[in-house]
Design an enzyme around this catalytic site. Structure first.
Site, PDB file in Angstrom:
ATOM      1  CD  GLU A 116      41.464  47.401  19.446  1.00  0.00           C
ATOM      2  OE1 GLU A 116      42.185  46.573  18.851  1.00  0.00           O
ATOM      3  OE2 GLU A 116      41.067  48.457  18.919  1.00  0.00           O
ATOM      4  CE  LYS A 144      41.332  42.826  15.649  1.00  0.00           C
ATOM      5  NZ  LYS A 144      41.915  44.188  15.687  1.00  0.00           N
ATOM      6  CB  CYS A 149      39.215  47.273  16.523  1.00  0.00           C
ATOM      7  SG  CYS A 149      39.668  48.909  15.874  1.00  0.00           S
TER       8      CYS A 149
END
Length: 593
Positions: free
Chosen positions: A304, A381, A433
Site C-alpha cells: 500500500e 479504496k 489494507c
C-alpha cells in the site's frame, strides 16, 4: 446487599445505599476486579506483546466475568462498568492505535466505552426480563453487537471473537458457510452459559451445588452447543477446498520495511524526496532479486502506497520537478520488465465531475496495475479508515476536522468501483489494507469474478508485531469465507500467502527487507457465504432485538417472558428467577452484615 435485586436502580458499582460502607467497598472491588480480569482475558485471546499468536482457548471463557457482573450489578452500575470495560479492553488490545494517530486511541477508547456501556445495560435488562434463560438472550445480544459494530462509518472488525481462532483450521472452515459469525457464536456461548451457572451469590459449597443444579437444568442448550461444535469440527475436517488441479499463480511479494509516509515529516521537501528515492531503490532492488531468482514469476506486488509520489499526477502535470524525475525513473524501470507490477500509490487527478470545486482535484488510495510502463487499470479504496483516511462531517464538526488535518492525516476520496483486474488470464482484486478486515467487501470481489485476492497493506506506522498479527488473523478468514487464496504484500509485515483453506503457506520475516516468492491457486467456486453474505449476523441481530422487545413488554405487563415470575424491573421485585426457586433454601444467600 442487593446483588440480584436492585432497588429502584440505586446502584453505582453494584450496591444499594442501605449497605454498610464495608459491603459497598467490597462489592465495588469485586465488580471492578471482574471487569479488569475480563479486559485482560479479551486482550490475551488475540495476538499481543506477550503472546504474538494470541491464546485462542482463553476466548472461550473470556466473557464469563462480563456476563457474571451484569447479573450482579444494577442498570446504572452496568452503564459505568461497561464503559470502563470498553476503554480498558480496547486500550490493551489496540494499544498501538495511538501510534497510528494521537487521536485514534482516544477516539477508539471513547467509542467502545459508549458501545459497551449501552451493551452492558441491555445484557442486564435481558437477565431481568428473562429470569430463566436470560443468558441465551445475552448471548444473542453479544453476537448482534459484534455484527453491528462492523457496519457504517464507524465499522471496525478488530476484536470480533471468532478471529481469535485463526490458527484452529478445522474450526474456522465453517466461515465458508457463516462468515466469522458462526465461529464467534461457538466461542461466546460458553461464557454466557457458565456465567449463568455461577450467577447466584452463595458459599463455596452452595456455589458448587448451584452450578450442578444449573448444569442439570440447562443441559439442553449446552448439548445443542456441543453438537454444533462437533458438527463444525467435522465439517472442517471434511470440507477443505481441493485445489490440486487449479492453475497456480506465482507472485513475488516485496516488503521494503519502511513506513512510506514517514518521509513526509522530513524538515524539507528535498529531504523528503531523498527518502522517497531510498524507498524506490529498495523496492526495485528487491524486485530485481526476486525476478532473478524466479524468472517465471507472474506478478510482482508492492505494498500500500509503497511508492508515494503521485504517478499519474506528476506524469500529467509535472509541477514538481524532483517528484517527476522520480516518477520517470520508476516508469523507466517498469518499461524494462516483462512481468506486470501491482503497485500501491496515491492516485491524484483533476476531475470536475467528482470535485466541481476549486482545481477539481481528487485523491484516492489506489492500486495501479502496470503492464511495462503503462497503467492498465486502477482500483481505488472503497472502505476508508474512519477519522484517519476519511471524515465526512467537515461542515458539521469543523473543529474535529481541523484537528485531524493538523496532525498530518491523509484524507482520501472514496472509490466506488469493485475493480477486478485481468492480466495473463488471471482475474484478481486488490483490497487495500483495512479492507481485508471486512467480509462483505471481499465476498463482493469474489462474486464479481476475482480468482485471487491480492492485499496491499501498510502497518509499519504501528511499529508493532501485535498490530500486524491482529490484521493477519482477519485476512485468514477472508480466504476461508470465499475459498480464495490471498497474497499479502506489506510494508513491514505480515507479507504472506494464504491458501483457500486459511492455511499460511509462506511468510516473510516481519520488520526486515525481504521478498517472498509464493504460488497460489486461482479458484472460481462460489461458497455459501460468498452467495449469501452475513446472513447469520443479521439473524442474530433480528432475533436479539425481537426477544428483548418481547421480554420487556411482557415484563412491563408483569408477566413472565420465559416461565419465571419477573415483577417490576426498575423496582427490583424479581424473585431471582427459576434457578433460585429450584435450589434448597439453605443455599439462599443471607444479607451480609
Amino acid at each position: 446487599m442487593a446483588l440480584i435485586k436492585p432497588r429502584h436502580g440505586r446502584f453505582f458499582i453494584g450496591f444499594s445505599l442501605s449497605d454498610s460502607p464495608r459491603t459497598l467497598l467490597r462489592t465495588s472491588f469485586v465488580n471492578l476486579g471482574a471487569i479488569l480480569a475480563a479486559a485482560v482475558l479479551f486482550a490475551a485471546s488475540f495476538p499481543s506483546i506477550p503472546f504474538p499468536n494470541g491464546l485462542p482457548f482463553i476466548a472461550w471463557v473470556a466473557f464469563v466475568p462480563v456476563f457474571w457482573v451484569v447479573r450482579r450489578a444494577g442498570a446504572l452500575a452496568c452503564l459505568v462498568l461497561g464503559a470502563l470495560y470498553g476503554y480498558i479492553a480496547y486500550g490493551l488490545f489496540n494499544y498501538w492505535l495511538s501510534i497510528f494517530h494521537p487521536l485514534a486511541g482516544v477516539v477508539a477508547g471513547s467509542l467502545y466505552s459508549v458501545y459497551m456501556g449501552l451493551l452492558f445495560v441491555l445484557l442486564h435488562v435481558a437477565a431481568r426480563v428473562f429470569p430463566r434463560r436470560g443468558y441465551i438472550v445475552q448471548f444473542l445480544l453479544w453476537m448482534a453487537y459484534e455484527y453491528i459494530r462492523t457496519l457504517g462509518f464507524f465499522g471496525y472488525s478488530y476484536g470480533i471473537s471468532g478471529y481469535s481462532q485463526w490458527q484452529i483450521l478445522p474450526l474456522i472452515q465453517i466461515a465458508s458457510l457463516t462468515g466469522v459469525w458462526g465461529v464467534s457464536a461457538l466461542v461466546v456461548f460458553p461464557s454466557a452459559w457458565l456465567a449463568g451457572a455461577f450467577s447466584q451469590p452463595r458459599t463455596v459449597v452452595g456455589a458448587i451445588a448451584g452450578a450442578s443444579a444449573w448444569a442439570k437444568r440447562e443441559r439442553a442448550p449446552a448439548a445443542v452447543w456441543a453438537v454444533l461444535l462437533a458438527a463444525a469440527v467435522v465439517f472442517g475436517l471434511v470440507s477443505p477446498a481441493d485445489y490440486s488441479g487449479a492453475r497456480q499463480i506465482k507472485f513475488a511479494l516485496v516488503q521494503h520495511n519502511t513506513d512510506p509516509w514517514l518521509p513526509a515529516r522530513a524538515p524539507t521537501a528535498a529531504q523528503a524526496l531523498a527518502l522517497y528515492r531510498e524507498d524506490f531503490e529498495v523496492l526495485t532492488r528487491l524486485s530485481s532479486e526476486a525476478l532473478a531468482s524466479h524468472p517465471d514469476t507472474d506478478f510482482v506486488v508492492w505494498s500500500e502506497t509503497a511508492f508515494v509520489p503521485r504517478i499519474h499526477w506528476h506524469q500529467t502535470y509535472r509541477e514538481e520537478r524532483g517528484s517527476w524525475y522520480l516518477v520517470r525513473d520508476l516508469l523507466d524501470y517498469l518499461a524494462a520488465q516483462d512481468v506486470p507490477f501491482i503497485i500501491g500509490n496515491h492516485d491524484a487527478r483533476r476531475d470536475a465531475a467528482l470535485n466541481p470545486r476549486g482545481d477539481h482535484r481528487v485523491d484516492f488510495n489506489a492500486v495501479l496495475l502496470f503492464q511495462r510502463d503503462q497503467i492498465a487499470e486502477i482500483y481505488r479504496k472503497i472502505h476508508l479508515v474512519p477519522f484517519t483516511e476519511h471524515f465526512p462531517f467537515q461542515d458539521r464538526f469543523p473543529h474535529i476536522y481541523r484537528a485531524l488535518r493538523e496532525k498530518d492525516t491523509h484524507f482520501w476520496d472514496r472509490g466506488t468501483e469493485l475493480t477486478v483486474f485481468e492480466s495473463g488470464g488471471l482475474r484478481f482484486s486488490t483490497p487495500i489494507c483495512f479492507e481485508d478486515t471486512f467480509g462483505y467487501l471481499n465476498r463482493a470481489f469474489a462474486r464479481a469474478g476475482a480468482e485471487v485476492l491480492v492485499n496491499l497493506s501498510n502497518d509499519a506506522w504501528s511499529n508493532s508485531l501485535s498490530a500486524q498479527m491482529q490484521h493477519l488473523t482477519m485476512a485468514v478468514f477472508r480466504s476461508v469465507e470465499t475459498r480464495r487464496a490471498m497474497v499479502r504484500s506489506t510494508a513491514s509485515g505480515m507479507t504472506c500467502a494464504i491458501d483457500p483453506n486459511g492455511r499460511i503457506i509462506a511468510m516473510a520475516e516481519p520488520f526486515a527487507q525481504a521478498w517472498l516468492a509464493a504460488e497460489v491457486p486461482a479458484m472460481t467456486n462460489i461458497t455459501f457465504y460468498t452467495r449469501f453474505g452475513d446472513w447469520l449476523g443479521v439473524l442474530f441481530t433480528a432475533v436479539a432485538a425481537a426477544l428483548l422487545i418481547f421480554g420487556t413488554v411482557f415484563h412491563i405487563l408483569g408477566k413472565s417472558a420465559d416461565g419465571g415470575f419477573t415483577g417490576k424491573f426498575w423496582r427490583g421485585k424479581t424473585s431471582g428467577g427459576a434457578l433460585r426457586a429450584n435450589l434448597p433454601k439453605s443455599n439462599e444467600p443471607a444479607a451480609p452484615r
